[in-house]
Enzyme design. Structure first.
Site, short mmCIF file in Angstrom:
data_model
loop_
_atom_site.label_atom_id
_atom_site.label_comp_id
_atom_site.label_asym_id
_atom_site.label_seq_id
_atom_site.Cartn_x
_atom_site.Cartn_y
_atom_site.Cartn_z
N ASP A 111 49.45 16.69 -8.19
CA ASP A 111 50.81 17.40 -7.83
C ASP A 111 50.73 18.84 -8.01
OD1 ASP A 111 53.51 16.39 -6.81
OD2 ASP A 111 53.79 17.54 -8.61
N TYR A 138 52.30 27.49 1.47
CA TYR A 138 52.75 29.03 1.01
C TYR A 138 51.54 29.74 1.17
CZ TYR A 138 56.97 26.74 -1.39
OH TYR A 138 57.89 26.44 -1.65
N SER A 173 47.54 8.84 -2.56
CA SER A 173 47.78 10.07 -1.73
C SER A 173 47.79 9.48 -0.16
CB SER A 173 47.00 11.21 -1.83
OG SER A 173 47.31 12.01 -0.72
N ARG A 175 43.63 23.62 -6.75
CA ARG A 175 43.38 22.29 -6.39
C ARG A 175 41.91 22.04 -6.55
NH1 ARG A 175 45.11 22.06 -1.85
NH2 ARG A 175 47.06 21.60 -2.57
#
Ligand code: IMP
Length: 191
Positions: free
Chosen positions: A68, A150, A7, A177
């Site tokens: 992801d 979101y 990442s 997450r």
């Protein structure tokens, strides 16, 4: 042990670094001077997560993991799902993505949704996936100033507040997450 996070996101890296057990050194793609995006062309969240982890493992031969995430809305057959970041186009605008989602949900009675994060861990001996899910619903109105993506329109089940109305510590009690990461950390602690 050195471990690579596939990442370029420094905020996510710092968050994970602070949670890693002693003895682990975490580097991300910026630390390795990789500034290009790893392709995310797979049709599923699981596929993209695995592709990114394998890409990094093949390049550096070091233990690594990738994540992801997608928002899956029941009445939209799981969309935006794997397309969450670019739902309203390549500009990756959070506001445009939320506007499009609200438009597509305008006539739907069922506003249930879930966030799903899939973390893939790879080393020379194994490839493993850890999935974290939080169920909830898409609120009619955007609320709150925290977070990203979101967050202003996602209410975790049982709460009438959106993720954007919570600070990170509170969001981590419920978040997809945090749940996937907790499983990765418990695996790493046993190594
Ligand atoms: P990524 O795989 O973590 O880059 O997430 C893909 C997209 O999903 C992001 O660009 C956001 O639009 C959305 N997303 C991921 N995690 C969250 C979150 O915790 N809150 C709100 N939106 C999120």
């Amino acid at each position: 042990m050195k471990i690579i996070f596939a990442s370029q996101n420094q905020k996510k890296t710092e968050e994970i670094r602070s949670l890693l057990p002693k003895g682990f050194i975490l580097e991300n793609l910026l630390d390795l001077n990789i500034e290009d995006d790893i392709p995310e062309n797979e049709p599923t969240i699981e596929g993209n997560s695995a592709f990114k982890a394998r890409w990094v493992f093949q390049k550096f031969g070091l233990p690594c993991f990738a994540d992801d995430t997608g928002l899956e809305v029941l009445a939209l057959n799981g969309e935006p799902g794997v397309h969450s970041a670019r739902y309203a186009g390549a500009a990756r605008s959070d506001q445009a993505n939320m506007d499009l989602l609200q438009l597509n949900l305008k006539d739907k009675a069922d506003r249930s949704a879930q966030f799903k994060t899939v973390i893939t861990y790879c080393d020379q001996d194994q490839e493993l996936q850890f999935t974290g899910i939080v169920s909830g619903r898409i609120s009619e109105e955007a609320k709150g100033e925290h977070g990203f993506g979101y967050d202003p329109i996602f209410e975790p089940e049982g709460l009438e507040r959106t993720f954007a109305e919570m600070d990170l510590a509170e969001k981590n009690n419920y978040s997809h997450r945090a749940r996937a990461l907790a499983q990765l950390l418990s695996f790493l602690k046993k190594m």
